[in-house]
Scaffold this active site. Structure first.
Site, PDB file in Angstrom:
ATOM      1  CB  CYS A 219     -87.435 -32.551  21.557  1.00  0.00           C
ATOM      2  SG  CYS A 219     -88.440 -33.338  22.836  1.00  0.00           S
TER       3      CYS A 219
ATOM      4  CD  GLU B 218     -86.822 -28.029  22.217  1.00  0.00           C
ATOM      5  OE1 GLU B 218     -86.600 -29.220  21.878  1.00  0.00           O
ATOM      6  OE2 GLU B 218     -87.007 -27.668  23.386  1.00  0.00           O
TER       7      GLU B 218
END
Length: 788
Positions: A430, A432
């Site tokens: 997502c 990171e």
């Protein structure tokens, strides 16, 4: 190709499940690394391959055009058997599975894995060690030590070492493994394990080479049958490329793209899931091939652009099987994110933007339907033209997000990265950030619900849905000061982080002992050199992670307690507890008082914003205290996968006025419709968090009206929003540029919006693929327009 992608049904492919099951039966008793390698090699040698008419880059991971695979070794998949078989929904595309495949799963495949999967072994060890607190709700019980934590079966989540493969080819990786293998002593137990791993790398490398050559043979066969001279030449070119790479370092841009795709596909086959591997900084490791080929007349810009667009469609075509679990959230997550990262800095600290960076933006803009999560790195030397060009893509789609180098690089330095490796970060999953091809950080799948932690404070350790969950921090009705509330919150937070870390480490022990990843490890820096699988700490950098959800809801709730109970004394703690227990029944007036009188996060109000800052800091400090079994500490993050909607369905009423069952806030975004002072106030609130502590990433969503990107003047204001937020100290920012009217019409007439892409929390998705509850959550977000 795009139209075929959008019109094809979602299906279930059981080929990998069948071949992996057969291989594991054949290798019973052999070392785990060897078993994993042989299962991959068998699958690559026997699975169905195909070359579609339009393809220039080849390599499929399933036997069907658009299908999810079943990672049988990772978790129970009985829910697959309940899927719709041959009907298409007006709302979304369900997965279809034939009756023969359903029977094979039920009678031949699933029984072989009973008690042997990661999920089964994880749940057994949790129970043995006293970590399992929830034993209901079917599938969910084996992912939740308690209802405030989710520890999913997945590990993974990394940037594959595509650049490493391109420098060596799998022949080179195989030879390095052989060299290290020859230095080991077979009678040394520790070196025996290393030998098993290196032998597994050799098997995987040979399997990858053989897989590519199967496509070379298929291309030659098809060329012999082809009557169109142009397509015949394309097929012969495909055959030549597949004979050379990924066995050897690519010689051209076209071969580099083919090498990248083979590595990506084989990694997904080896792991069984589509969304855990990021491609990293393709504008950096592909650019030398592109530059040389253009200069030498080997390829034109237009031909390279076509290859980039085909790659992005292929990434969108890789879908993740996510059976519905009894609540309307989403019957399928659909296409699964495999992020591309562009822009940012070079390893020397200079601006890394190049022509490929712009071409990737152009591909997203032209295709519109791409949802591979495009990560755009911004820093102090980023050209204004590049930022504006990136913002202009919002005229077409909402699949991209911005990341702040000036904050993320120092955060990675604090994690122990060298400066050069920190500058070379890319985005995983997502939001990171990790190193590129050198890190095994397991950045997702281990989550903590802050709303659940607060509920345990207000129930003295219980969870309203199921009762007793653990730690007793005192009867909340007896709290005399807000400091007592915060002290109980700290204790519950510490307790739940400890529980989550222990549960994650149990899962990681299972992966380390029984389900290593030799192919993935072969691509990562450090593994072959150390003779250790990535699951065993072989990568150059190693971390764990815990992700928090519901920061805005929790901050607003604590602010409401502080304001109405202890500052203004409108309510007592006993009265508040009773209101929450009864879900505000008959007390709408008090509920609206909690909503309207207490300050809300997202409005640049220190009263609540500093509480959000304190909560986030407490969480980050608690997480980073802990060590992963692979070495390296746990890293904190704030994002969700749309699960903030599911979280709310299990959570009782909260002191901010939210009723039981309603969605909680996503990422570090405010609660929907609680931000009333415009986007600048939202950014100023979020910027007050200490983002350098959140080294595993945070997600901030804003929804803008399309009018804000339609002319150059408005577009510059959007670019200014990004720059201002980053100057204030923000880490990540993404926009949904779509009106409420469009979203509501897409709910009613999904057939007219098959390529409508939205950001859910950290990831992108086709809006019409999402369950209604997630669609409603996106529609409910405040939309900002002119004058705000």
């Amino acid at each position: 190709m795009k139209e075929k992608l959008l019109s094809s049904p979602y299906e279930v492919c059981i080929e990998r499940a069948r071949l992996y099951t057969k291989s594991y039966q054949e290798t019973e008793g052999q070392p785990s690394a060897i078993r994993a390698a042989k299962a991959l090699a068998k699958t690559l040698a026997q699975m169905t391959i195909h070359i579609d008419e339009e393809e220039l880059i080849v390599g499929n991971r399933t036997s069907k055009h658009l299908a999810g695979v079943i990672p049988v070794e990772r978790g129970d998949i009985n829910a697959v058997l309940e899927m719709e078989m041959d009907t298409m929904s007006d709302r979304k595309r369900p997965f279809m599975i034939s009756e023969d495949d359903r029977r094979a799963l039920r009678e031949e495949i699933l029984p072989c894995w009973k008690g042997k999967t990661v999920r089964d072994k994880k749940a057994s060890l949790w129970a043995e060690r006293g970590l399992m607190k929830v034993k209901v709700l079917g599938e969910i019980d084996r992912n939740c030590p308690n209802l405030a934590t989710d520890i999913f079966d997945v590990q993974g989540h990394l940037v594959l070492g595509h650049g490493n493969v391109m420098r060596q080819g799998f022949n080179g990786i195989k030879e390095r493994a052989k060299e290290h293998l020859e230095k080991l002593q077979a009678d040394n137990p520790d070196e025996r394990k290393k030998a098993d791993f290196l032998q597994a790398v050799i098997i995987c490398s040979a399997g990858a080479i053989a897989f590519a050559r199967r496509f070379a043979e298929e291309a030659v066969k098809l060329a012999g049958e082809e009557t169109n001279p142009r397509r015949r030449d394309e097929l012969l070119r495909i055959a030549e490329s597949c004979r050379w790479t990924p066995a050897n370092p690519p010689r051209t841009f076209y071969e580099a793209m083919q090498c990248l795709w083979f590595t990506q596909v084989i990694a997904q086959i080896s792991y069984g899931m589509a969304g855990t591997f990021a491609l990293g900084r393709i504008d950096q490791y592909l650019y030398p091939f592109y530059k040389r080929d253009v200069e030498e007349g080997i390829i034109t810009r237009e031909e390279a652009q076509e290859l980039i667009e085909e790659l992005e469609l292929k990434l969108t075509s890789n879908i993740l099987l996510l059976p519905e679990i009894g609540l309307e959230v989403s019957s399928t997550l659909g296409t699964s994110p495999q992020p591309i990262t562009i822009g940012g800095q070079t390893r020397d600290g200079e601006d890394a933007t190049n022509e490929l960076s712009y071409m990737i933006l152009e591909a997203s803009e032209r295709l519109k339907a791409v949802i591979n999560n495009l990560a755009i790195r911004i820093h102090s030397k980023t050209a204004e033209d590049f930022l504006l060009r990136a913002c202009r893509v919002y005229r077409s789609t909402s699949g991209q997000a911005f990341y702040n180098d000036e904050l993320i690089i120092p955060a990675l330095l604090s994690d122990g990265y060298s400066l050069e490796d920190a500058r070379d970060y890319a985005i995983v999953g997502c939001v990171e950030p990790t190193g590129s091809g050198d890190t095994f950080a397991c950045t997702g799948g281990n989550d903590l619900k802050l709303g659940g932690v607060l509920e345990m404070v207000l129930t003295n350790g219980d969870y309203r849905l199921l009762g007793g969950q653990g730690l007793r921090t005192g009867d909340p009705s007896s709290f005399k000061t807000f400091d007592e509330v915060m002290d109980a919150f700290r204790k519950q937070l510490e307790h739940n982080v400890n529980l989550a870390v222990d549960a994650v480490n149990v899962k990681d022990v299972i992966y380390q002992a029984e389900f290593p990843a030799p192919f993935v490890s072969a691509t990562l820096m450090g593994c072959v050199e150390s003779g250790r699988d990535a699951t065993d700490g072989g990568a150059r950098y190693n971390f764990g992670s815990i992700t928090a959800r519901g920061l805005g809801t929790t901050a607003d709730s604590l602010a409401a307690i502080k304001k109405l109970v202890f500052d203004d004394r409108v309510l007592t703690m006993s009265e508040l507890v009773e209101l929450l227990e009864t879900n505000f029944e008959g007390k709408d007036d008090v509920r609206h008082l909690l909503i309207n009188r207490a300050p809300k996060y997202g409005n640049d109000d220190d009263y609540v914003d500093l509480l959000a800052k304190e909560i986030a800091k407490l969480f980050c400090q608690e997480v980073t205290k802990h060590q992963s079994i692979r070495g390296g500490h746990f890293r904190p993050s704030f994002y969700s996968y749309g699960t903030h909607v599911l979280d709310g369905q299990f959570l009782g009423a909260t002191p901010d006025g939210r009723m039981a069952g309603e969605a909680i806030s996503n990422g570090i975004s405010p609660v929907n419709a609680r931000e009333s002072k415009g986007p600048t106030a939202v950014l100023k609130s979020a910027a007050k968090l200490e983002h350098r502590l959140i080294s595993n990433g945070s997600s901030l969503n804003l929804r803008l009206l399309p009018c804000l990107v339609q002319d150059e003047g408005a577009l510059r204001k959007v670019a200014s929003l990004v720059k201002t937020y980053f100057l204030l100290g923000g880490m990540h920012l993404q926009f949904n540029v779509v009106s409420r009217q469009t979203l509501e019409d897409a709910q009613k007439h999904p057939q007219n919006y098959t390529d409508l892409v939205v950001r859910v929390s950290g990831y992108s998705a086709f809006f019409t693929d999402l369950g209604k509850s997630i669609q409603d959550d996106i529609i409910a977000r405040t939309e900002f327009g002119h004058g705000e």
